[in-house]
Design an enzyme around this catalytic site. Structure first.
Site, PDB file in Angstrom:
ATOM      1  N   HIS A 157     -18.955 -49.085   9.450  1.00 14.92           N
ATOM      2  CA  HIS A 157     -17.667 -48.962   8.754  1.00 14.92           C
ATOM      3  C   HIS A 157     -17.651 -47.759   7.816  1.00 14.92           C
ATOM      4  O   HIS A 157     -17.572 -47.899   6.597  1.00 14.92           O
ATOM      5  CB  HIS A 157     -17.359 -50.251   7.991  1.00 14.92           C
ATOM      6  CG  HIS A 157     -17.135 -51.428   8.883  1.00 14.92           C
ATOM      7  ND1 HIS A 157     -18.165 -52.138   9.460  1.00 14.92           N
ATOM      8  CD2 HIS A 157     -15.997 -52.010   9.323  1.00 14.92           C
ATOM      9  CE1 HIS A 157     -17.673 -53.117  10.208  1.00 14.92           C
ATOM     10  NE2 HIS A 157     -16.358 -53.062  10.141  1.00 14.92           N
ATOM     11  N   ASP A 162     -28.353 -37.234   4.780  1.00 12.66           N
ATOM     12  CA  ASP A 162     -27.140 -37.814   4.214  1.00 12.66           C
ATOM     13  C   ASP A 162     -27.222 -39.311   4.488  1.00 12.66           C
ATOM     14  O   ASP A 162     -27.741 -40.070   3.676  1.00 12.66           O
ATOM     15  CB  ASP A 162     -25.930 -37.146   4.870  1.00 12.66           C
ATOM     16  CG  ASP A 162     -24.609 -37.520   4.245  1.00 12.66           C
ATOM     17  OD1 ASP A 162     -24.476 -38.684   3.836  1.00 12.66           O
ATOM     18  OD2 ASP A 162     -23.705 -36.676   4.161  1.00 12.66           O
ATOM     19  N   ASP A 170     -23.597 -44.323   3.927  1.00 11.15           N
ATOM     20  CA  ASP A 170     -23.223 -42.991   3.453  1.00 11.15           C
ATOM     21  C   ASP A 170     -22.870 -43.041   1.991  1.00 11.15           C
ATOM     22  O   ASP A 170     -21.805 -43.530   1.630  1.00 11.15           O
ATOM     23  CB  ASP A 170     -22.025 -42.514   4.293  1.00 11.15           C
ATOM     24  CG  ASP A 170     -21.577 -41.121   3.933  1.00 11.15           C
ATOM     25  OD1 ASP A 170     -22.235 -40.462   3.112  1.00 11.15           O
ATOM     26  OD2 ASP A 170     -20.537 -40.690   4.467  1.00 11.15           O
ATOM     27  N   GLU A 207     -20.288 -34.538  -2.947  1.00  7.49           N
ATOM     28  CA  GLU A 207     -20.368 -34.105  -1.539  1.00  7.49           C
ATOM     29  C   GLU A 207     -19.130 -34.523  -0.774  1.00  7.49           C
ATOM     30  O   GLU A 207     -18.609 -33.789   0.066  1.00  7.49           O
ATOM     31  CB  GLU A 207     -21.614 -34.717  -0.886  1.00  7.49           C
ATOM     32  CG  GLU A 207     -21.889 -34.199   0.524  1.00  7.49           C
ATOM     33  CD  GLU A 207     -21.250 -35.002   1.657  1.00  7.49           C
ATOM     34  OE1 GLU A 207     -21.431 -34.611   2.822  1.00  7.49           O
ATOM     35  OE2 GLU A 207     -20.572 -36.014   1.396  1.00  7.49           O
ATOM     36  N   GLU A 208     -18.669 -35.727  -1.058  1.00  8.90           N
ATOM     37  CA  GLU A 208     -17.621 -36.300  -0.218  1.00  8.90           C
ATOM     38  C   GLU A 208     -16.323 -35.499  -0.252  1.00  8.90           C
ATOM     39  O   GLU A 208     -15.626 -35.406   0.744  1.00  8.90           O
ATOM     40  CB  GLU A 208     -17.374 -37.765  -0.602  1.00  8.90           C
ATOM     41  CG  GLU A 208     -18.531 -38.699  -0.230  1.00  8.90           C
ATOM     42  CD  GLU A 208     -18.697 -38.858   1.286  1.00  8.90           C
ATOM     43  OE1 GLU A 208     -17.944 -38.233   2.052  1.00  8.90           O
ATOM     44  OE2 GLU A 208     -19.587 -39.623   1.694  1.00  8.90           O
ATOM     45  N   HIS A 214     -26.801 -36.525  -0.975  1.00  9.75           N
ATOM     46  CA  HIS A 214     -25.781 -36.735  -1.996  1.00  9.75           C
ATOM     47  C   HIS A 214     -25.781 -38.173  -2.468  1.00  9.75           C
ATOM     48  O   HIS A 214     -26.279 -39.071  -1.782  1.00  9.75           O
ATOM     49  CB  HIS A 214     -24.408 -36.264  -1.525  1.00  9.75           C
ATOM     50  CG  HIS A 214     -23.713 -37.096  -0.495  1.00  9.75           C
ATOM     51  ND1 HIS A 214     -22.805 -38.071  -0.827  1.00  9.75           N
ATOM     52  CD2 HIS A 214     -23.747 -37.092   0.851  1.00  9.75           C
ATOM     53  CE1 HIS A 214     -22.298 -38.604   0.277  1.00  9.75           C
ATOM     54  NE2 HIS A 214     -22.864 -38.037   1.320  1.00  9.75           N
TER      55      HIS A 214
HETATM   56 ZN   LIG Z   1     -22.290 -38.497   3.318  1.00 14.65          ZN
END
Ligand SMILES: [Zn+2]
Ligand SMILES: *[C@@H]1O[C@H](CO)[C@@H](O)[C@H](O)[C@H]1NC(C)=O
Ligand SMILES: *[C@@H]1O[C@H](CO)[C@@H](O)[C@H](O)[C@H]1NC(C)=O
Ligand SMILES: *[C@@H]1O[C@H](CO)[C@@H](O)[C@H](O)[C@H]1NC(C)=O
Ligand SMILES: *[C@@H]1O[C@H](CO)[C@@H](O)[C@H](O)[C@H]1NC(C)=O
Ligand SMILES: *[C@@H]1O[C@H](CO)[C@@H](O)[C@H](O)[C@H]1NC(C)=O
Ligand SMILES: *[C@@H]1O[C@H](CO)[C@@H](O)[C@H](O)[C@H]1NC(C)=O
Length: 769
Positions: free
Chosen positions: A569, A487, A421, A458-459, A410
């Protein structure tokens, strides 16, 4: 999205047989005529084969009619050495092309500005342009219209009577050393899918807010009704904390990251926080979705069907909260927790799951509360809900076969950064594509089609991937051999894959081919440094719709934080380029290793004539998963019992069939190497046909474990072996509805599920025989 093939092997085969068969039955008494018809039929078929065979010699494009006929199956004559590159050359190219420097550069691009779901079209267009530059000419933007929220306003205050004793800033510190922490358009702290609301109420500390934690509170007569719940992040998916609190009558939820979860690297242990040191920055706030992920991912207004303009939509509140929630930093939760000191029982008086807490040294006693009636929290949360486009980028390298291998990551992040991420994965995906682009330039054409996906949304709840799978289900069911998800590719040094057991062999193989960035021992591979553990699939990333809804064997793979690594984090402003450069992956070598692993895995799946799967590993997994859930039955009341015997029996049969089947596949692979004189061409044709058959069986093993009515209480989930834990979310559970029935002491329902699972295992066994 790829165009769907107009005709498939299963559709064409019967058509041709029908031509011959009816004639044979028309004159059952006339032997002469029967013989004549038979000979004619034979001649016809021979003529056809002869006609097709020369055409099988010619290089041909994937879409031609002939390539779908089983005996003209286009494992090209030129293959494996005639596709521009042989496999060894391809592998060398895929290992040699990825570059840490480029991945760093692309990470820098993605993490320079906000890219919340549906908010940054230019990153989608930029991604598409890069892929086209690399040589993926068939690249499209595929958009869906999804229901989601954006933050408008919020407040968190502590009150004594009418007096405000603490007003939270709900902001993360702007750090000079972290260039995106101070962007004027940075994303506020908030929860995806949280409800708007303004509540003022006494509050309770609920530990991690797991189902069991809430049960402990119920048993201790601590009521949640009318209260605000304060929970630590961790152990389970955050939306399920909010769900359970809501069910017990809470009016709001506050979530925070307790340094308890940070291991050795804490300020309490003398480590400096980011940006000076590896400990957690005290103002860091974890954003994230509060969707009820284990009940259904995807757009909560369209569970099971794609979200397009004009799609039917339903009330989303089966899948998202009705009470407001907000995330805070550990610094800002301190006054709230301290206000509970001396009120109600202490967490330390509860069971083992309640022990510990990283703020004791700051004066927090971890009392549960509730707070006195006049000590209240005002939690105000205003969210704007919209139905808005999101943009997946889908690129295709057409192969000679219609079968498809899909790679996805994503692109959307909660923040401007997202260096871990998800954009450590996005940077790496670009380099995987660039590497395949180099192979294309060298004249390579894959045997199977390869599809690349850069998902949006995605989140919030795996929106882009779930809607796309729901939209393309018939094609994916027919053609998709595997889905490979990355991811977070690099937020530490620890490899932690989860996978369908069909892909275990692939993961062991390719990690053994890539040099580890850790060269403490010179020449050691990623496989050498890894403990070899492959977890079962839960949820929390884009593989979910593939694995659990469509029955497509999937993996999720990346380097996560190990014990010796700096605090990551997650979902905070400090998951930034500057953090990655200083602490996460300063040389960008874990990025580079990730791209090599991913590219090799894709190449193995796309190029190996007999699919690089292992059914025996699935059989071993099925057995291990039963071993794992047996203790649940031991906790049943003494007048009840449950017999796993029949399930073991079915699995044993599957294992026997699988061993034989894998051996058959290996045998076919070795026959490919045989040099045959030209007049034995028919042997080769027969071999192609047999390989085609083995592959279509390998492809369909995972599909057999789907049960279309779905799991109990969450019918979007169809897989009887794997699902996210109902009350864990991220972590996988095995034989989900069976284990949940046993946990509930409902033996009759457990027996029903045992039958369903046995039926599915038997179907897989029949497929392999
Ligand atoms: Zn992710
Ligand atoms: C989207 O991201 C790019 C690069 O990170 C940035 O240049 C652009 O300004 C962003 N757009 C918006 C609307 O934030
Ligand atoms: C929230 O409710 C309180 C009363 O309970 C009120 O004083 C305050 O103005 C409200 N806040 C907003 C932003 O509406
Ligand atoms: C909870 O309340 C019930 C009924 O009022 C009482 O029997 C029980 O002892 C209480 N439990 C605790 C732990 O206080
Ligand atoms: C690096 O490799 C050595 C030797 O294999 C191992 O002992 C050590 O734990 C590894 N460190 C990391 C961070 O992976
Ligand atoms: C087991 O015993 C409980 C009471 O202890 C009873 O409610 C339940 O119906 C019994 N179940 C069976 C299967 O006999
Ligand atoms: C499949 O896996 C089993 C068990 O891991 C192994 O013994 C067997 O050699 C494998 N077969 C193939 C063809 O990979």
């Amino acid at each position: 999205m790829r165009e769907k093939p107009t005709m498939s092997p299963s559709e064409t085969t019967p058509l041709l047989l029908v031509h011959v068969a009816p004639q044979r039955h028309r004159y059952p008494h006339n032997k002469l005529r029967r013989a004549f018809t038979f000979t004619l039929g034979l001649l016809l078929v021979t003529a056809l084969v002869l006609f097709l065979f020369p055409s099988a010699l010619l290089p041909r494009e994937g879409g031609s009619l002939w390539s779908y006929l089983p005996w003209a199956h286009p494992y090209p004559e030129s293959w494996p050495n005639g596709h521009g590159l042989d496999y060894e050359e391809l592998q060398t190219l895929l290992l040699g092309t990825p570059s840490a420097a480029r991945e760093r550069e692309w990470s820098k691009y993605y993490t320079a500005a906000p890219h919340l779901a549906g908010k940054n079209l230019s990153q989608a267009l930029w991604t598409k342009e890069r892929w086209e530059e690399f040589g993926i000419t068939d690249t499209k933007i595929v958009s869906y219209d999804v229901y989601l929220n954006y933050p408008v306003d919020h407040r968190l205050a502590l009150l004594e009577g009418n007096k405000v004793t603490f007003e939270a800033s709900l902001e993360e510190d702007v750090l000079e050393e972290d260039s995106t922490s101070g962007l004027p358009d940075r994303v506020p702290t908030f929860h995806g899918y949280s409800a708007s609301g303004n509540v003022t109420a006494p509050f309770v500390y609920v530990n991690f807010g797991t189902y069991a934690d809430f049960e402990d509170l119920v048993n201790a007569n601590v009521s949640l009704a009318g209260k605000v719940a304060i929970a630590k992040y961790g152990r389970i998916f955050r939306g399920l904390k909010v769900k359970r609190a809501q069910e017990l009558g809470a009016v709001g939820v506050i979530l925070y990251d307790d340094p308890q979860q940070d291991g050795e690297f804490t300020e309490e242990n003398g480590y400096k926080p980011y940006p000076e040191g590896p400990a957690r920055q005290p103002s860091a706030v974890q954003r994230g979705s509060t969707q009820f992920l284990s009940f259904a991912p995807g757009d909560p207004t369209t569970p099971g069907w794609p979200s397009k303009p004009g799609s039917d939509r339903q009330d989303p509140h089966d899948f998202i909260p009705s009470i407001p929630s907000i995330p805070v930093s550990y610094t800002e939760v301190l006054p709230l927790l301290k206000a509970l000191n001396g009120h109600g029982p202490k967490a330390s008086d509860f069971n083992e799951w309640w022990q510990g807490g990283g703020l004791g040294y700051k004066g927090v006693q971890y009392n549960i509360g509730p707070s006195p009636d006049d000590v209240t929290i005002n939690l105000y949360n205003e969210q704007e809900y919209v139905t808005t486009p999101i943009w997946n980028v889908i690129g295709v390298i057409p192969g000679s076969l219609p079968d498809v291998v899909i790679l996805g990551n994503h692109r959307d992040a909660w923040i401007a950064g997202g260096a871990g991420d998800p954009n450590s994965g996005s940077a790496v995906l670009n380099d995987v594509i660039r590497s395949f682009g180099e192979a294309l330039k060298a004249g390579w054409k894959p045997l199977r089609t390869i599809v690349f996906a850069s998902w949006d949304g995605e989140e919030y709840g795996l929106l882009g991937s779930t809607e796309w799978v729901e939209d393309n289900l018939p094609w994916l069911s027919k053609s998709n051999v595997a889905y490979l998800n990355v991811d977070v590719s690099a937020s530490g040094t620890l490899l932690r894959p989860t996978a369908s057991p069909l892909l275990n062999k692939l993961i062991y193989e390719v990690t053994g081919l890539v040099q580890s960035p850790n060269q403490t021992v010179k020449g050691q591979t990623v496989r050498d440094v890894w403990d070899g553990h492959i977890g079962t699939m839960g949820s929390g990333s884009d593989f979910t719709a593939f694995q659990d809804f469509a029955g497509i064997p999937s993996y999720d793979l990346g380097f996560t934080r190990g014990r010796q690594d700096p605090v990551y984090h997650y979902h905070s402003n400090y998951d930034s380029f500057d953090w990655m450069q200083r602490f996460g992956d300063p040389q960008w070598l874990y990025h580079e290793a990730s791209s090599k692993i991913w590219a090799l895995a894709a190449a193995k799946l796309a190029e190996t004539p007999v699919l690089f799967f292992n059914a025996t590993d699935y059989g071993l997994g099925l057995e291990e998963y039963v071993d794992r859930i047996r203790p649940t039955a031991e906790n049943l009341p003494s007048n009840m019992s449950f017999d796993f015997g029949p399930l073991y029996d079915a699995i044993t049969k599957f294992q026997r069939a699988a061993i034989e089947f894998d051996a058959h596949g290996a045998d076919l692979t070795s026959q490919l190497d045989e040099d045959l004189p030209w007049y034995l061409w028919w042997k080769k044709v027969r071999l192609f046909y047999l390989i085609h058959e083995v592959n279509s069986k390998y492809k369909n093993i995972e599909r057999q474990f789907l049960y279309q009515p779905g799991l109990d209480g969450r019918n979007w989930f169809k897989h009887v072996v794997f699902a996210p834990g109902l009350w864990t979310g991220y972590a996988g559970t095995t034989y989900p509805s069976l284990v949940e029935s046993l946990e509930a002491g409902d033996v009759a329902n457990a027996e029903k599920w045992r039958s369903i699972i046995i039926e599915r295992v038997d179907a897989a066994t029949r497929l392999l025989r």
